[in-house]
Write a protein that holds these residues in place. Structure first.
Motif, PDB file in Angstrom:
ATOM      1  N   PHE A 210       0.820  -1.214   0.000  1.00  0.00           N
ATOM      2  CA  PHE A 210       0.000   0.000   0.000  1.00  0.00           C
ATOM      3  C   PHE A 210       0.853   1.263   0.000  1.00  0.00           C
ATOM      4  CE2 PHE A 210      -3.404  -2.926   0.688  1.00  0.00           C
ATOM      5  CZ  PHE A 210      -4.514  -2.290   0.144  1.00  0.00           C
ATOM      6  N   GLU A 211       1.986   1.227   0.711  1.00  0.00           N
ATOM      7  CA  GLU A 211       2.869   2.400   0.703  1.00  0.00           C
ATOM      8  C   GLU A 211       3.451   2.618  -0.690  1.00  0.00           C
ATOM      9  OE1 GLU A 211       3.514   4.764   3.291  1.00  0.00           O
ATOM     10  OE2 GLU A 211       1.647   3.712   3.758  1.00  0.00           O
ATOM     11  N   ALA A 212       3.823   1.524  -1.375  1.00  0.00           N
ATOM     12  CA  ALA A 212       4.382   1.646  -2.730  1.00  0.00           C
ATOM     13  C   ALA A 212       3.336   2.176  -3.709  1.00  0.00           C
ATOM     14  CB  ALA A 212       4.906   0.289  -3.192  1.00  0.00           C
ATOM     15  N   LEU A 213       2.112   1.651  -3.621  1.00  0.00           N
ATOM     16  CA  LEU A 213       1.078   2.037  -4.582  1.00  0.00           C
ATOM     17  C   LEU A 213       0.557   3.456  -4.348  1.00  0.00           C
ATOM     18  CD1 LEU A 213      -0.956  -1.289  -4.968  1.00  0.00           C
ATOM     19  CD2 LEU A 213       0.942  -0.432  -6.353  1.00  0.00           C
ATOM     20  N   LYS A 214       0.689   3.947  -3.120  1.00  0.00           N
ATOM     21  CA  LYS A 214       0.243   5.317  -2.831  1.00  0.00           C
ATOM     22  C   LYS A 214       1.022   6.348  -3.648  1.00  0.00           C
ATOM     23  CE  LYS A 214      -1.352   4.741   1.969  1.00  0.00           C
ATOM     24  NZ  LYS A 214      -0.984   4.964   3.387  1.00  0.00           N
ATOM     25  N   THR A 215       2.202   5.981  -4.099  1.00  0.00           N
ATOM     26  CA  THR A 215       3.031   6.925  -4.866  1.00  0.00           C
ATOM     27  C   THR A 215       2.535   7.079  -6.303  1.00  0.00           C
ATOM     28  OG1 THR A 215       4.593   5.193  -5.555  1.00  0.00           O
ATOM     29  CG2 THR A 215       5.050   6.317  -3.475  1.00  0.00           C
ATOM     30  N   ASN A 216       1.585   6.224  -6.719  1.00  0.00           N
ATOM     31  CA  ASN A 216       1.053   6.266  -8.076  1.00  0.00           C
ATOM     32  C   ASN A 216      -0.324   6.936  -8.061  1.00  0.00           C
ATOM     33  OD1 ASN A 216      -0.296   5.525 -10.545  1.00  0.00           O
ATOM     34  ND2 ASN A 216       1.230   3.919 -10.859  1.00  0.00           N
ATOM     35  N   ALA A 217      -0.378   8.162  -8.551  1.00  0.00           N
ATOM     36  CA  ALA A 217      -1.632   8.934  -8.502  1.00  0.00           C
ATOM     37  C   ALA A 217      -2.761   8.245  -9.254  1.00  0.00           C
ATOM     38  CB  ALA A 217      -1.399  10.332  -9.078  1.00  0.00           C
ATOM     39  N   GLY A 218      -2.426   7.514 -10.320  1.00  0.00           N
ATOM     40  CA  GLY A 218      -3.452   6.850 -11.122  1.00  0.00           C
ATOM     41  C   GLY A 218      -4.164   5.716 -10.403  1.00  0.00           C
ATOM     42  N   LEU A 219      -3.576   5.225  -9.293  1.00  0.00           N
ATOM     43  CA  LEU A 219      -4.180   4.106  -8.566  1.00  0.00           C
ATOM     44  C   LEU A 219      -4.994   4.553  -7.358  1.00  0.00           C
ATOM     45  CD1 LEU A 219      -1.289   1.469  -8.525  1.00  0.00           C
ATOM     46  CD2 LEU A 219      -3.154   1.709 -10.153  1.00  0.00           C
ATOM     47  N   LYS A 220      -5.017   5.857  -7.106  1.00  0.00           N
ATOM     48  CA  LYS A 220      -5.650   6.364  -5.888  1.00  0.00           C
ATOM     49  C   LYS A 220      -7.081   5.865  -5.726  1.00  0.00           C
ATOM     50  CE  LYS A 220      -6.106  10.659  -3.278  1.00  0.00           C
ATOM     51  NZ  LYS A 220      -5.951  12.132  -3.300  1.00  0.00           N
ATOM     52  N   ARG A 221      -7.805   5.781  -6.841  1.00  0.00           N
ATOM     53  CA  ARG A 221      -9.232   5.404  -6.763  1.00  0.00           C
ATOM     54  C   ARG A 221      -9.429   3.960  -6.312  1.00  0.00           C
ATOM     55  NH1 ARG A 221      -7.748   5.291 -12.103  1.00  0.00           N
ATOM     56  NH2 ARG A 221      -8.482   3.576 -13.451  1.00  0.00           N
ATOM     57  N   TYR A 222      -8.373   3.132  -6.391  1.00  0.00           N
ATOM     58  CA  TYR A 222      -8.499   1.727  -5.993  1.00  0.00           C
ATOM     59  C   TYR A 222      -8.090   1.473  -4.546  1.00  0.00           C
ATOM     60  CZ  TYR A 222      -8.345   0.961 -11.102  1.00  0.00           C
ATOM     61  OH  TYR A 222      -8.568   1.004 -12.460  1.00  0.00           O
ATOM     62  N   LEU A 223      -7.481   2.471  -3.893  1.00  0.00           N
ATOM     63  CA  LEU A 223      -6.835   2.220  -2.598  1.00  0.00           C
ATOM     64  C   LEU A 223      -7.690   2.694  -1.432  1.00  0.00           C
ATOM     65  CD1 LEU A 223      -3.166   3.316  -3.441  1.00  0.00           C
ATOM     66  CD2 LEU A 223      -4.206   1.052  -3.665  1.00  0.00           C
ATOM     67  N   PRO A 224      -8.150   1.768  -0.591  1.00  0.00           N
ATOM     68  CA  PRO A 224      -8.822   2.196   0.642  1.00  0.00           C
ATOM     69  C   PRO A 224      -7.795   2.870   1.549  1.00  0.00           C
ATOM     70  CG  PRO A 224      -8.463  -0.188   0.642  1.00  0.00           C
ATOM     71  CD  PRO A 224      -8.055   0.305  -0.703  1.00  0.00           C
ATOM     72  N   GLU A 225      -8.272   3.745   2.437  1.00  0.00           N
ATOM     73  CA  GLU A 225      -7.358   4.394   3.380  1.00  0.00           C
ATOM     74  C   GLU A 225      -6.709   3.312   4.233  1.00  0.00           C
ATOM     75  OE1 GLU A 225      -7.258   8.163   6.486  1.00  0.00           O
ATOM     76  OE2 GLU A 225      -9.195   7.407   5.775  1.00  0.00           O
ATOM     77  N   SER A 226      -5.385   3.370   4.361  1.00  0.00           N
ATOM     78  CA  SER A 226      -4.670   2.235   4.948  1.00  0.00           C
ATOM     79  C   SER A 226      -3.346   2.704   5.547  1.00  0.00           C
ATOM     80  CB  SER A 226      -4.420   1.195   3.837  1.00  0.00           C
ATOM     81  OG  SER A 226      -3.796   0.054   4.339  1.00  0.00           O
ATOM     82  N   TYR A 227      -3.055   2.257   6.773  1.00  0.00           N
ATOM     83  CA  TYR A 227      -1.821   2.674   7.455  1.00  0.00           C
ATOM     84  C   TYR A 227      -1.279   1.528   8.294  1.00  0.00           C
ATOM     85  CZ  TYR A 227      -4.000   7.248   6.613  1.00  0.00           C
ATOM     86  OH  TYR A 227      -4.632   8.331   6.045  1.00  0.00           O
ATOM     87  N   LEU A 228       0.014   1.586   8.572  1.00  0.00           N
ATOM     88  CA  LEU A 228       0.600   0.691   9.569  1.00  0.00           C
ATOM     89  C   LEU A 228       0.140   1.190  10.937  1.00  0.00           C
ATOM     90  CD1 LEU A 228       2.573  -1.715   9.829  1.00  0.00           C
ATOM     91  CD2 LEU A 228       4.395  -0.049  10.197  1.00  0.00           C
ATOM     92  N   LEU A 229      -0.424   0.298  11.743  1.00  0.00           N
ATOM     93  CA  LEU A 229      -0.974   0.716  13.039  1.00  0.00           C
ATOM     94  C   LEU A 229       0.157   0.823  14.062  1.00  0.00           C
ATOM     95  CD1 LEU A 229      -3.347   1.408  14.811  1.00  0.00           C
ATOM     96  CD2 LEU A 229      -3.760  -1.028  15.164  1.00  0.00           C
ATOM     97  N   LYS A 230       0.412   2.051  14.494  1.00  0.00           N
ATOM     98  CA  LYS A 230       1.501   2.283  15.452  1.00  0.00           C
ATOM     99  C   LYS A 230       1.038   2.985  16.724  1.00  0.00           C
ATOM    100  CE  LYS A 230       5.292   2.718  12.106  1.00  0.00           C
ATOM    101  NZ  LYS A 230       6.309   3.653  11.566  1.00  0.00           N
TER     102      LYS A 230
END
Length: 455
Positions: A210-230
């Protein structure tokens, strides 16, 4: 340079010397292969000087039993053949090996457990297409030489010594095995010493993807909000922003350890956790108490916290989709199959290991309440999403992948979302095994391996 399939014939003992092979005159004329003078015959990591003799009206290759044994070849093996005039090298292959987690030598009917049928199917595909495959485990790679013991199929499974392969497909199913120093050393050595190609060379974890794909603006519409829980602050903000969130082990698989958290109308929070025997439910009056209840698990497991998606369902059973994306015979990504996976019983995950069932995408989508136009375009949309995601994984994560299992979801508005990406997709998750037919996924794996090997 030309290529053609050739059947290997092993001559009776004593009829041929080990440094002599016989080849049909059609090959010799087509490629201007010199006869009576030494050239190099190469098979995987093995290269040997041989003299080629012509055989009129014959389309195979003959060699002595001892030379065939040195190569690890069985009678009537079908291989592709290439002659490189500039280096005077006659290559036969491709030689492929599959690195699997374990074997059971005492069970010769089923030496690889549940994936034995897949391995047998791959052997059949190689015989039809012109290739040779053998199977190795981490215990076979403790030392690196130009040869390695592996499993071949010759009217039954047996072990033999083989040259190091042109291409290795990494099918290890545990990170512990993959990270063994002996395995890592073997991979490094065969790449540098023999130019061996390895694909699907590492596991992916959810946070990395998810961190890698977040760098691609064209994929934003496919990515649910997602984080490493710290931290609690991140946990609180996600639970307040979304009515449902998921906690997923960063390195989990098969739906293990996933926790679904849903906000109730009275302000309490209900959790559903996947266990071996089913689903465990628990209610917490506040987010602080819920976080405290999770703190024990968080000491031993890293979690990704992810926005919950209102999935389409069939009879209140959530549905998601597995796209198998593979490289083809020109090294380009293609979608081999997309299947729908319907959650089973009380489960909220669709994995087959958790009682889920399979359906075609069209059948599943048509049983939902989605608008007709969304149903009509669902397959095309998912294919596009899967290919875009595969291309982005390749661009952003430094590892060689030849196939990816991309889990997608569709929400009740018809939007497509990425659930996760698996770099070791199961061979039983797309189309069923057939006695006679080679599955497209197996054929694609073979074609990409041949491409990598230069055949």
């Amino acid at each position: 340079m030309s290529k053609k399939k050739v059947a290997i014939q092993i001559s009776g003992s004593g009829l041929l010397q080990d440094d002599v092979v016989m080849l049909g005159d059609k090959f010799l004329k087509q490629w201007k292969i010199p006869t009576g003078r030494p050239l190099i015959l190469a098979f995987g990591s093995l290269s040997q000087e041989v003299t080629v003799l012509s055989v009129p009206k014959y389309e195979g290759m003959r060699m002595s039993p001892s030379f065939a044994k040195k190569l690890g070849l069985i009678h009537r093996s079908v291989l592709q053949i290439r002659y490189h005039a500039d280096s005077r090298t006659l290559r036969i292959g491709p030689l492929i090996s599959v690195l699997i987690s374990r074997d059971y030598p005492e069970q010769l009917e089923k030496p690889f457990g549940s994936i034995t049928m897949f391995c047998r199917e791959l052997v059949g595909a190689c015989q039809k297409q012109g290739a040779y495959v053998y199977f190795i485990t981490p215990s076979h790679v403790e030392t690196v030489t130009g040869q390695i013991e592996g499993w071949i199929y010759d009217d039954g499974w047996k072990k033999t010594v083989m040259p190091v392969a042109d291409v290795i497909n990494n099918r290890l199913t545990s990170r512990k095995l993959e990270n063994k120093p002996s395995v890592q050393h073997f991979v490094k050595e065969v790449k540098s010493l023999y130019g061996t190609e390895m694909y699907n060379e590492k596991f992916l974890d959810k946070h990395e993807v998810f961190e890698a794909l977040k760098t691609n603006a064209g994929l934003k519409r496919y990515l649910p909000e997602s984080y490493l829980l710290k931290s609690f602050s991140r946990f609180k903000s996600m639970c307040l922003a979304h009515p449902v969130v998921f906690l997923k082990p960063v390195r989990g698989s098969l739906g293990k350890g996933i926790i679904r958290i849903s906000r109730q109308t009275d302000g309490s929070y209900l959790t559903h956790a996947t266990l071996v025997g089913g689903v465990q439910k628990q209610t917490y009056p506040t987010l602080a108490k819920l976080f405290t209840g999770l703190s024990g698990k968080m000491k031993t497991t890293k979690y990704q916290i992810q926005q919950g998606i209102p999935l389409i369902d069939i009879g209140k059973k959530p549905v998601d989709f597995r796209a198998l994306v593979q490289k083809n015979n020109t090294g380009k990504w293609k979608v081999t199959s997309i299947v729908a996976r319907i959650a089973g019983g009380s489960h909220f995950v669709s994995n087959l290991a958790r009682g889920g069932s399979l359906s075609t995408l069209k059948e599943a989508v048509n049983k939902t309440s989605l608008p007709p136009e969304v149903k009509k375009n669902a397959l095309a949309q998912m294919r596009r999403a899967a290919l875009d995601i595969a291309a982005a994984i390749e661009e952003t994560i430094p590892a060689h992948f030849g196939e990816l299992g991309i889990d997608l979801a569709m929400d009740t508005s018809g939007n497509i979302w990425l659930i996760e990406v698996n770099s070791k997709p199961s061979k039983n998750d797309n189309t069923p095994l057939s006695d006679n037919k080679i599955r497209p996924s197996v054929k694609a794996m073979l074609e990409y391996s041949a491409y990598l090997a230069g055949f």
